[in-house]
Motif scaffolding. Structure first.
Motif, PDB file in Angstrom:
ATOM      1  N   ASN A  41       0.834  -1.197   0.000  1.00  0.00           N
ATOM      2  CA  ASN A  41       0.000   0.000   0.000  1.00  0.00           C
ATOM      3  C   ASN A  41       0.871   1.249   0.000  1.00  0.00           C
ATOM      4  N   LEU A  42       0.277   2.366  -0.374  1.00  0.00           N
ATOM      5  CA  LEU A  42       1.018   3.622  -0.496  1.00  0.00           C
ATOM      6  C   LEU A  42       1.619   4.046   0.836  1.00  0.00           C
ATOM      7  N   ALA A  43       0.933   3.760   1.917  1.00  0.00           N
ATOM      8  CA  ALA A  43       1.438   4.132   3.237  1.00  0.00           C
ATOM      9  C   ALA A  43       2.775   3.467   3.534  1.00  0.00           C
ATOM     10  N   MET A  44       2.934   2.234   3.046  1.00  0.00           N
ATOM     11  CA  MET A  44       4.191   1.532   3.279  1.00  0.00           C
ATOM     12  C   MET A  44       5.337   2.191   2.515  1.00  0.00           C
ATOM     13  N   VAL A  45       5.075   2.627   1.264  1.00  0.00           N
ATOM     14  CA  VAL A  45       6.098   3.334   0.490  1.00  0.00           C
ATOM     15  C   VAL A  45       6.516   4.604   1.228  1.00  0.00           C
ATOM     16  N   ASN A  46       5.521   5.333   1.715  1.00  0.00           N
ATOM     17  CA  ASN A  46       5.815   6.581   2.438  1.00  0.00           C
ATOM     18  C   ASN A  46       6.533   6.300   3.758  1.00  0.00           C
ATOM     19  N   TYR A  47       6.206   5.185   4.404  1.00  0.00           N
ATOM     20  CA  TYR A  47       6.854   4.832   5.668  1.00  0.00           C
ATOM     21  C   TYR A  47       8.343   4.583   5.456  1.00  0.00           C
ATOM     22  N   PHE A  48       8.670   3.841   4.407  1.00  0.00           N
ATOM     23  CA  PHE A  48      10.075   3.499   4.165  1.00  0.00           C
ATOM     24  C   PHE A  48      10.864   4.658   3.558  1.00  0.00           C
ATOM     25  N   PHE A  49      10.237   5.459   2.694  1.00  0.00           N
ATOM     26  CA  PHE A  49      10.996   6.448   1.930  1.00  0.00           C
ATOM     27  C   PHE A  49      10.515   7.892   2.093  1.00  0.00           C
ATOM     28  N   GLY A  50       9.259   8.107   2.364  1.00  0.00           N
ATOM     29  CA  GLY A  50       8.758   9.463   2.581  1.00  0.00           C
ATOM     30  C   GLY A  50       8.410  10.205   1.314  1.00  0.00           C
ATOM     31  N   SER A  51       9.137   9.932   0.232  1.00  0.00           N
ATOM     32  CA  SER A  51       8.883  10.629  -1.030  1.00  0.00           C
ATOM     33  C   SER A  51       9.529   9.863  -2.176  1.00  0.00           C
ATOM     34  N   LYS A  52       9.108  10.192  -3.394  1.00  0.00           N
ATOM     35  CA  LYS A  52       9.712   9.568  -4.573  1.00  0.00           C
ATOM     36  C   LYS A  52      11.180   9.969  -4.691  1.00  0.00           C
ATOM     37  N   LYS A  53      11.497  11.187  -4.312  1.00  0.00           N
ATOM     38  CA  LYS A  53      12.889  11.636  -4.377  1.00  0.00           C
ATOM     39  C   LYS A  53      13.777  10.811  -3.452  1.00  0.00           C
ATOM     40  N   ASN A  54      13.307  10.555  -2.239  1.00  0.00           N
ATOM     41  CA  ASN A  54      14.097   9.751  -1.310  1.00  0.00           C
ATOM     42  C   ASN A  54      14.279   8.327  -1.822  1.00  0.00           C
ATOM     43  N   LEU A  55      13.273   7.815  -2.501  1.00  0.00           N
ATOM     44  CA  LEU A  55      13.390   6.489  -3.107  1.00  0.00           C
ATOM     45  C   LEU A  55      14.458   6.499  -4.190  1.00  0.00           C
ATOM     46  N   LEU A  56      14.476   7.538  -5.019  1.00  0.00           N
ATOM     47  CA  LEU A  56      15.507   7.666  -6.046  1.00  0.00           C
ATOM     48  C   LEU A  56      16.889   7.782  -5.413  1.00  0.00           C
ATOM     49  N   LEU A  57      17.003   8.561  -4.343  1.00  0.00           N
ATOM     50  CA  LEU A  57      18.291   8.706  -3.661  1.00  0.00           C
ATOM     51  C   LEU A  57      18.788   7.359  -3.143  1.00  0.00           C
ATOM     52  N   ASN A  58      17.879   6.529  -2.672  1.00  0.00           N
ATOM     53  CA  ASN A  58      18.244   5.200  -2.202  1.00  0.00           C
ATOM     54  C   ASN A  58      18.816   4.362  -3.340  1.00  0.00           C
ATOM     55  N   ILE A  59      18.196   4.457  -4.512  1.00  0.00           N
ATOM     56  CA  ILE A  59      18.671   3.720  -5.692  1.00  0.00           C
ATOM     57  C   ILE A  59      20.054   4.223  -6.104  1.00  0.00           C
ATOM     58  N   LEU A  60      20.225   5.545  -6.113  1.00  0.00           N
ATOM     59  CA  LEU A  60      21.518   6.119  -6.479  1.00  0.00           C
ATOM     60  C   LEU A  60      22.608   5.663  -5.521  1.00  0.00           C
TER      61      LEU A  60
END
Length: 205
Positions: A41-60
């Protein structure tokens, strides 16, 4: 690429994001779509990363940290210049091959209009170029008297090594002569020879 000590759901989100960013681009991927594809669910994505940018930073960070490890371990070896440079290119090409999607997202899908992303990439770039300056540029200058800028060598070498993977969809349609297993097996040697000696390294007459 194995993500160690990462909850299974978080790892699934990251791998789904890499696949979507690679396939349709960072800007075109929404978090709701990502959550649906990852089976969370979307809440889980936000829980782990907070934003799409933070998710991208994790990948980088995942890609850059692995690449920097290759740079450090291979280029600082106490071996002759050409030996360690060839070893570096072989290992880096192998790393890029295993992590092709991460590489494409890292190099091709960066939103350069976002100062946070650009700055983050620059931080990793400075670390890699400091090693490249010491282990490639300075030895060349000492031997030839010609000064090389790590700002040219760093981007040049990773672009050369990545080119096979970046252009693979087009090359598979073009199908030039000898484009196949033999070429793939020799690819790192071809890149190393061109980087070290230019086209003349193939003994053209």
């Amino acid at each position: 690429m194995t993500l160690r000590n990462v909850p299974e759901s978080k790892e699934r989100i990251i791998k789904t994001a890499v696949a979507l960013f690679d396939d349709q681009g960072y800007a075109s991927t929404g978090l709701r779509e990502l959550a649906e594809k990852a089976g969370v669910n979307l809440a889980m994505v936000n829980y782990f990363f907070g934003s799409k940018k933070n998710l991208l930073l994790n990948i980088l960070e995942t890609f850059f940290s692995g690449y920097l490890k290759v740079v450090e371990e291979e280029l600082t070896r106490p071996d002759p210049f050409e030996v360690k440079l060839r070893a570096f290119i072989h290992r880096a090409v192998e790393y890029i091959a295993v992590n092709r999607d991460y590489m494409i997202v890292t190099l091709a899908e960066l939103p350069h209009d976002d100062p946070d992303i650009t700055q983050y990439k620059a931080e990793w770039g400075r670390k890699a170029m400091a090693i490249i300056e010491k282990e490639i540029c300075l030895p060349v200058e000492q031997k030839t008297g010609k000064k090389l800028s790590p700002a040219a060598v760093g981007p040049l070498i990773i672009t050369m090594m990545s080119s096979r993977f970046l252009f693979a969809p087009v090359m598979e349609q073009v199908k030039p002569p000898d484009y196949g297993e033999k070429f793939f097996a020799e690819y790192a040697d071809i890149i190393a020879t061109i980087f070290l000696s230019g086209i003349n390294g193939f003994n053209m007459r």
